[in-house]
Design an enzyme around this catalytic site. Structure first.
Site, PDB file in Angstrom:
ATOM      1  N   HIS A  44       0.812  -1.210   0.000  1.00 47.76           N
ATOM      2  CA  HIS A  44       0.000   0.000   0.000  1.00 47.76           C
ATOM      3  C   HIS A  44       0.850   1.266   0.000  1.00 47.76           C
ATOM      4  CE1 HIS A  44      -3.344   2.553   1.899  1.00 47.76           C
ATOM      5  NE2 HIS A  44      -3.881   2.069   0.795  1.00 47.76           N
ATOM      6  N   LYS A 103       3.231   4.422  -1.144  1.00 47.77           N
ATOM      7  CA  LYS A 103       3.345   5.359  -2.260  1.00 47.77           C
ATOM      8  C   LYS A 103       4.663   6.100  -2.089  1.00 47.77           C
ATOM      9  CE  LYS A 103      -1.299   4.926  -1.466  1.00 47.77           C
ATOM     10  NZ  LYS A 103      -1.906   4.326  -0.278  1.00 47.77           N
ATOM     11  N   ASP A 114      16.709  10.957  -8.123  1.00 49.78           N
ATOM     12  CA  ASP A 114      18.150  11.218  -8.020  1.00 49.78           C
ATOM     13  C   ASP A 114      18.659  11.234  -6.583  1.00 49.78           C
ATOM     14  OD1 ASP A 114      18.423  11.371 -10.765  1.00 49.78           O
ATOM     15  OD2 ASP A 114      18.234  13.559 -10.830  1.00 49.78           O
ATOM     16  N   HIS A 162      -9.347  10.977   2.247  1.00 49.66           N
ATOM     17  CA  HIS A 162      -8.470   9.809   2.093  1.00 49.66           C
ATOM     18  C   HIS A 162      -7.114  10.020   2.754  1.00 49.66           C
ATOM     19  CE1 HIS A 162      -5.929   6.914  -0.351  1.00 49.66           C
ATOM     20  NE2 HIS A 162      -6.962   6.147  -0.064  1.00 49.66           N
ATOM     21  N   LYS A 168      -3.979  10.424   5.379  1.00 48.34           N
ATOM     22  CA  LYS A 168      -3.519   9.703   6.565  1.00 48.34           C
ATOM     23  C   LYS A 168      -2.496  10.599   7.271  1.00 48.34           C
ATOM     24  CE  LYS A 168      -4.117   6.566   2.965  1.00 48.34           C
ATOM     25  NZ  LYS A 168      -5.495   6.231   3.109  1.00 48.34           N
ATOM     26  N   ASP A 175       0.588  16.921  19.757  1.00 47.86           N
ATOM     27  CA  ASP A 175       0.950  18.129  20.486  1.00 47.86           C
ATOM     28  C   ASP A 175       1.313  19.264  19.522  1.00 47.86           C
ATOM     29  OD1 ASP A 175       0.392  16.838  22.861  1.00 47.86           O
ATOM     30  OD2 ASP A 175       2.451  16.181  23.179  1.00 47.86           O
TER      31      ASP A 175
END
Length: 479
Positions: free
Chosen positions: A223, A225, A230, A397, A399, A404
């Site tokens: 899952h 991404k 470089d 969508h 995450k 704090d």
């Protein structure tokens, strides 16, 4: 009533015996008690309906798979160490010792085995347009190596833009490594991949690969991404490659998501995370690049990869440690909210300590069963003192975790059992007050566009919806 033919009796008996055997296997091998119970009940009482799904989805942790993956990771680490490609890492780590934020989350390094390093630069990327403008611009400027990994790649306008950009760089002599998840990208046409390969790109699909039975196992999904150009700039977060992530596909549009641009020594760990997955598929290392050194300054970062072959339940414990470390605030955004007992307890205890605990969820479902289960967990959290919000404008969508005033994390992990124990995920923690303030302002804007759930919302639900939510919860450990 006519009796069943004798051969059907035998078939029913054999199915029941196989179901009982599979139920015993589930009890022994499924990591959580809830998951083991859900599968065992289904296998004993409905073997005809549950045996094939268990073969495909339920054999969550094959010992052979875990052993093979760990062995591959160890081989990859030895080969990467022989390259001696990051000799300055100890210097970058030394600067983090005085960080109060790092001391607050001191279990993270032991949990993940990845270093917390200084001298990084980060940029928050909000939604698809900003994210892919940055990613495609970076790839267009590549001179040596491009590493690309996505869970989903579609053959649509955005997918073709990525393909054309990679083709251009490959024809210019840049090494291109592209890894996609074979399940998440199951609709990707062969022609899309072959065109890239003909231009010299190395393209692979991530799958379980090992063993005859594992060919039917679709639970272990990659899952992550990740894009790295470089060794100078990297990207990770919640966005896949598809027009829906650009907010172009109703009814989920506008799409709300967050990505992170990263420069600095933390790219070493992000590259090695990609390299582990690439090595698992090919038994070869991709090309790894980093500058010889970095100038002092910038922020502390720690890359937190996790997966089903970890010694610990890294992803779940990442959330537990983050929540327990909070003294004033812990805000979490996730599209799927199916916490395990440890995370649920951590959220409740934080609320009891007087911490401002908030969970931001979508108000529109993309998976109805998961959404129904999430709704029930959301109301339980509200009852425990957690503030839960439903984002209004479109599908949420992203995450993101805010702790704090000084720590924020962005990545691919959801707050559900699949991310905790089944998927390969990656989060990047940033320990920096100005960046955490930027994340806070972004989330405050999201909250302003959301509606807070109340106990009265639960009371107003129709009875059939409450029943549906509880049925969905039964299956939540295996969703």
């Amino acid at each position: 009533m006519p009796s069943l033919p004798l051969d059907l009796h035998y078939i029913a008996l054999v199915l029941e015996l196989i179901g009982i055997s599979a139920a015993i296997h589930a009890i022994i091998t499924v990591r959580t008690a809830q998951g083991a119970m859900a599968w065992a009940m289904a296998l004993v009482f409905m073997p005809l309906l549950s045996l094939i799904p268990y073969l495909v989805f339920g054999r969550r942790r094959f010992d052979s798979y875990v052993k093979a993956r760990r062995q591959a990771d160890e081989e990859m680490a030895r080969q990467a160490a022989e390259l001696d490609w990051r000799p300055w890492i100890a210097e970058a780590m030394a600067a983090q010792q005085c960080s109060a934020a790092n001391r607050k989350l001191k279990a993270m390094t032991a949990l993940t085995g990845t270093p917390c390093v200084a001298n990084n630069q980060v940029r928050l990327l909000i939604n698809g347009e900003e994210t892919f403008a940055a990613i495609l611009t970076a790839i267009r400027g590549a001179q040596k190596v491009v590493l690309v990994q996505f869970f989903i790649i579609h053959d649509d306008a955005l997918g073709l833009a990525l393909q054309n950009t990679l083709l251009d760089r490959a024809r210019a002599g840049v090494q291109v490594f592209l890894l996609y998840d074979a399940i998440g990208s199951h609709a990707l046409p062969r022609a899309y991949v072959e065109k890239l390969r003909e231009a010299g790109c190395e393209v692979k699909g991530f799958s379980n690969r090992r063993g005859l039975i594992n060919r039917f196992q679709v639970n272990f999904r990659n899952h992550r991404k990740i894009v790295i150009v470089d060794g100078e700039v990297g990207f990770t977060g919640g966005l896949n490659v598809g027009d829906e992530y650009m907010g172009l596909k109703p009814p989920l549009a506008p799409w709300r998501d967050t990505h992170l641009e990263l420069r600095g020594p933390a790219l070493a760990t992000l590259q090695e995370t990609f390299a582990q997955d690439w090595y698992w598929v090919t038994r070869r290392l991709p090309t790894l690049l980093l500058p010889e050194r970095y100038e002092d300054g910038g922020v502390l970062c720690q890359v937190v990869p996790s997966g089903p072959a970890d010694d610990q339940e890294t992803c779940s414990l990442f959330f537990v440690e983050a929540i327990h470390s909070a003294r004033h605030r812990v805000w979490i955004t996730t599209p799927y909210f199916i916490p395990d007992e440890a995370v649920s307890a951590a959220l409740r205890l934080a609320a009891l300590r007087g911490v401002d605990v908030r969970i931001l969820l979508p108000s529109r479902p993309d998976h109805k069963v998961v959404y129904a289960a999430s709704y029930l967990y959301a109301f339980e959290a509200v009852h425990a003192g957690v503030r839960v919000f439903r984002y209004g404008p479109g599908f949420l969508h992203q995450k993101v975790v805010l702790i704090d005033e000084d720590v924020a994390a962005v990545g691919s992990a959801n707050l559900d059992n699949r991310s905790f124990r089944l998927n390969f995920e990656v989060m990047v923690m940033v320990m920096d007050v100005p960046f955490a303030w930027e994340v806070r302002k972004m989330l405050e804007q999201d909250f302003s566009r959301s509606r807070e759930l109340t106990p009265e919302d639960n009371a107003a639900l129709r009875r059939w919806r409450r029943v549906a939510m509880r049925v969905a919860r039964v299956f939540s450990p295996v969703l």
